[in-house]
Design a protein around this motif. Sequence first.
Motif, PDB file in Angstrom:
ATOM      1  N   LEU A  22      25.142  -3.875   9.233  1.00  0.00           N
ATOM      2  CA  LEU A  22      26.197  -3.254  10.037  1.00  0.00           C
ATOM      3  C   LEU A  22      25.658  -2.090  10.846  1.00  0.00           C
ATOM      4  O   LEU A  22      25.987  -1.921  12.026  1.00  0.00           O
ATOM      5  N   LYS A  37      25.863  -1.644  14.854  1.00  0.00           N
ATOM      6  CA  LYS A  37      26.654  -0.539  15.391  1.00  0.00           C
ATOM      7  C   LYS A  37      25.811   0.723  15.362  1.00  0.00           C
ATOM      8  O   LYS A  37      25.341   1.116  14.308  1.00  0.00           O
ATOM      9  N   ASP A  38      25.631   1.331  16.492  1.00  0.00           N
ATOM     10  CA  ASP A  38      24.912   2.606  16.495  1.00  0.00           C
ATOM     11  C   ASP A  38      25.898   3.660  16.039  1.00  0.00           C
ATOM     12  O   ASP A  38      26.491   4.383  16.833  1.00  0.00           O
ATOM     13  N   LEU A  39      26.072   3.770  14.733  1.00  0.00           N
ATOM     14  CA  LEU A  39      27.123   4.628  14.192  1.00  0.00           C
ATOM     15  C   LEU A  39      26.858   6.107  14.426  1.00  0.00           C
ATOM     16  O   LEU A  39      27.746   6.932  14.321  1.00  0.00           O
ATOM     17  N   HIS A  85      35.888 -10.324  14.583  1.00  0.00           N
ATOM     18  CA  HIS A  85      35.476  -8.984  14.969  1.00  0.00           C
ATOM     19  C   HIS A  85      34.460  -8.472  13.957  1.00  0.00           C
ATOM     20  O   HIS A  85      34.492  -8.825  12.777  1.00  0.00           O
ATOM     21  N   ILE A  86      33.564  -7.608  14.424  1.00  0.00           N
ATOM     22  CA  ILE A  86      32.520  -7.072  13.553  1.00  0.00           C
ATOM     23  C   ILE A  86      33.095  -6.386  12.317  1.00  0.00           C
ATOM     24  O   ILE A  86      32.613  -6.576  11.195  1.00  0.00           O
ATOM     25  N   ASP A  87      34.161  -5.592  12.502  1.00  0.00           N
ATOM     26  CA  ASP A  87      34.770  -4.892  11.357  1.00  0.00           C
ATOM     27  C   ASP A  87      35.416  -5.877  10.395  1.00  0.00           C
ATOM     28  O   ASP A  87      35.317  -5.723   9.173  1.00  0.00           O
ATOM     29  N   ILE A 117      28.908   6.740  17.341  1.00  0.00           N
ATOM     30  CA  ILE A 117      30.318   6.366  17.275  1.00  0.00           C
ATOM     31  C   ILE A 117      31.028   7.267  16.292  1.00  0.00           C
ATOM     32  O   ILE A 117      30.609   7.405  15.153  1.00  0.00           O
ATOM     33  N   SER A 124      25.966   8.260   8.178  1.00  0.00           N
ATOM     34  CA  SER A 124      26.672   7.051   8.619  1.00  0.00           C
ATOM     35  C   SER A 124      27.147   6.229   7.426  1.00  0.00           C
ATOM     36  O   SER A 124      28.247   5.677   7.435  1.00  0.00           O
TER      37      SER A 124
END
Length: 293
Positions: A149, A153-155, A37-39, A158, A276
């Motif tokens: 990262l 991820k478009d933080l 997983h990305i995280d 999110i 972010s």
Amino acid sequence: MDYFEIVIKGFFRNNNRKYLKQYFLREFKKAEREYYHIDEFFDGLLSVVANFKDNLQQQIIDRKKELNLILDAAINGELKYTDLKSETLKQKRLETIEFCEKELVKERVNGLGSETFYVNFFYLTNGKISYLMRYEEIQEIRQAILNALLELKDLDKIDLFPKENNEIIKVKEVLPNTFEELFFNPDNVEPCLNILRELQPPVIDAMNNYIGKAKGVFPLWIKVLKNHSPTPLIKHFKDTLYKDLLNKKIKGLKLSKDASEFRKQYKRLEKNKVESEIKIILSQYSQSGKLGN
């Protein structure tokens, strides 16, 4: 997954280091094919960088212990001198005490007093790599990881700290007199200040001196701490109160009298996705147990 190996290959191979963000993106794509997983993947990379910083911090702690032992011995008259030259024993003791006291108050993220510390890769790699890594290089690696990262991820879209059941927590408290009283848990004061020290570039140093060039970071930081979920880390007050307590805590900050910094739009900070980055660091702290309840 050998995250340490991934990080050092990125740093020590010239072409990888030149395009370090792209290197970490490629490595994630490989890991993704193995169902990482990305995280999970980026937490692993960031934990390696955190260990580098812990290595520096341990050297600072060890040096503090050494200086304190010398200081105590000098104060108690237990320190032995082999060569007094033309000085008396009392003069030598006073010089030692003055030196130790000055060294102990000059703490930095990468050193103490006149000493600057490095991560020694000769010991970390059992002699395979002979290199002393500077704090700035650790930050370079960390920033490349975060940039990779952020690209994945478009933080901005999110919410890393979503509200549960849209519950709004209202806090009615006596107005705080100190910065520490802003926090529900005083144990979280130092970790949250460390966020400001870990930003690239940092905005405060180890002694809470303002060293940045963008005061707009502080309203963003306050915003993230207020909106932390499931419960806020700091209490909700007017911007002018935050301004007053920040000016007391951060030497040389000098936020404006009307707290206008809290109402301005900072396009450069938005472009650099500073909010972010603050959220990412705070999330890492929360997951690693650095934040209290």
